[in-house]
Design an enzyme around this catalytic site. Sequence first.
Site, short mmCIF file in Angstrom:
data_model
loop_
_atom_site.label_atom_id
_atom_site.label_comp_id
_atom_site.label_asym_id
_atom_site.label_seq_id
_atom_site.Cartn_x
_atom_site.Cartn_y
_atom_site.Cartn_z
N TRP A 114 -19.60 6.87 5.62
CA TRP A 114 -19.36 8.05 6.48
C TRP A 114 -19.77 9.33 5.75
O TRP A 114 -20.49 10.16 6.28
CB TRP A 114 -17.87 8.13 6.89
N ASP B 231 -10.28 8.04 -1.74
CA ASP B 231 -10.02 6.60 -1.61
C ASP B 231 -9.30 6.11 -2.85
O ASP B 231 -9.37 6.74 -3.91
CB ASP B 231 -11.33 5.81 -1.42
N ASP C 183 -4.29 7.54 -3.75
CA ASP C 183 -3.66 7.04 -2.53
C ASP C 183 -3.28 8.23 -1.65
O ASP C 183 -2.49 9.09 -2.08
CB ASP C 183 -2.41 6.25 -2.96
N LYS D 175 -8.43 5.82 12.21
CA LYS D 175 -8.41 4.41 12.58
C LYS D 175 -6.97 3.88 12.66
O LYS D 175 -6.11 4.27 11.87
CB LYS D 175 -9.15 3.61 11.49
C1 SAM Z 1 -12.88 0.23 6.25
S1 SAM Z 1 -12.88 0.92 4.64
C2 SAM Z 1 -13.64 2.48 4.91
C3 SAM Z 1 -15.14 2.43 5.10
C4 SAM Z 1 -15.77 3.81 5.01
N1 SAM Z 1 -15.46 4.62 6.18
C5 SAM Z 1 -17.27 3.77 4.89
O1 SAM Z 1 -17.95 4.32 5.77
O2 SAM Z 1 -17.77 3.22 3.91
C6 SAM Z 1 -11.20 1.32 4.40
C7 SAM Z 1 -10.89 2.03 3.09
O3 SAM Z 1 -9.54 2.49 3.11
C8 SAM Z 1 -9.14 2.57 1.75
N2 SAM Z 1 -7.68 2.76 1.65
C9 SAM Z 1 -6.70 1.89 1.97
N3 SAM Z 1 -5.50 2.41 1.75
C10 SAM Z 1 -5.71 3.69 1.30
C11 SAM Z 1 -4.85 4.75 0.91
N4 SAM Z 1 -3.51 4.63 0.97
N5 SAM Z 1 -5.39 5.92 0.48
C12 SAM Z 1 -6.73 6.06 0.43
N6 SAM Z 1 -7.62 5.08 0.79
C13 SAM Z 1 -7.11 3.92 1.22
C14 SAM Z 1 -9.64 1.25 1.19
O4 SAM Z 1 -9.69 1.28 -0.21
C15 SAM Z 1 -11.01 1.13 1.86
O5 SAM Z 1 -12.01 1.62 1.02
#
Ligand code: SAM
Length: 205
Positions: A68, A84, A100, A163
């Site tokens: 993105w 992330d 986080d 999402k």
């Molecule tokens: C579906 S992927 C995102 C893909 C991204 N939009 C792209 O275009 O490449 C979901 C992401 O959410 C992150 N994630 C999960 N829990 C999180 C948190 N509490 N804080 C930040 N990131 C988090 C994961 O590490 C993962 O990289």
Amino acid sequence: MIKFKKKNLSGSSKRWIQRHYNDDLVNKAKKLGYRSRAIFKLEEINNKLSFLNKNKNIIDLGAAPGSWSQYLSKQGFKNLLAIDILEINKLPNVKFILGDFTNEDIKKKILQEFEEIDIILSDIASNTTGNKKLDSFKTNSICLDVLDFASNNLVNSGYVLAKYFNGELDKEIIEFSRKYFRKNKIIKPRSSRKDSKEMYVFAQK
Ligand SMILES: C[S@@+](CC[C@H](N)C(=O)[O-])C[C@H]1O[C@@H](n2cnc3c(N)ncnc32)[C@H](O)[C@@H]1O
């Protein structure tokens, strides 16, 4: 067509890999040099809603591996902040915070980066456990946290796109969005896998 060695893989793993590699969007993303097929969801949503604007301050939550932010950076967006719990490879015009989002210190760091936040994108999905109720609960709790952060910190008329999964807490997400935002929309992009419970909530402050 990619063929897989049958040894050492369970039936469901083989089906998953097969589906993944046969997925046109995965191949298209690779051809175009994007880090993930997720790019097409953002592109599709913005083609419909035209809410992304090059002059705005944009936050990309759950950014890894980075498609993105990569898409926005390629389009000439300059004020981008990605967050992330996983590292991402550097991108032009994208600042990155490793952490986080639900952690209050990380939220403070985010707020220090921009005087005003115009657009908040969240593609955050928790690691899956195999328990669908628990998975939707975990991701959707974060989605509620994102909406709460957005309602408190977006500029007036700013946008949030986040999402969530059909399942636990999904009604609370829709209620929260209706209560604190306007122009609410629930979106299932065509580029999102049909068998996935993934959805996006879009709203304007
Ligand atoms: C579906 S992927 C995102 C893909 C991204 N939009 C792209 O275009 O490449 C979901 C992401 O959410 C992150 N994630 C999960 N829990 C999180 C948190 N509490 N804080 C930040 N990131 C988090 C994961 O590490 C993962 O990289």
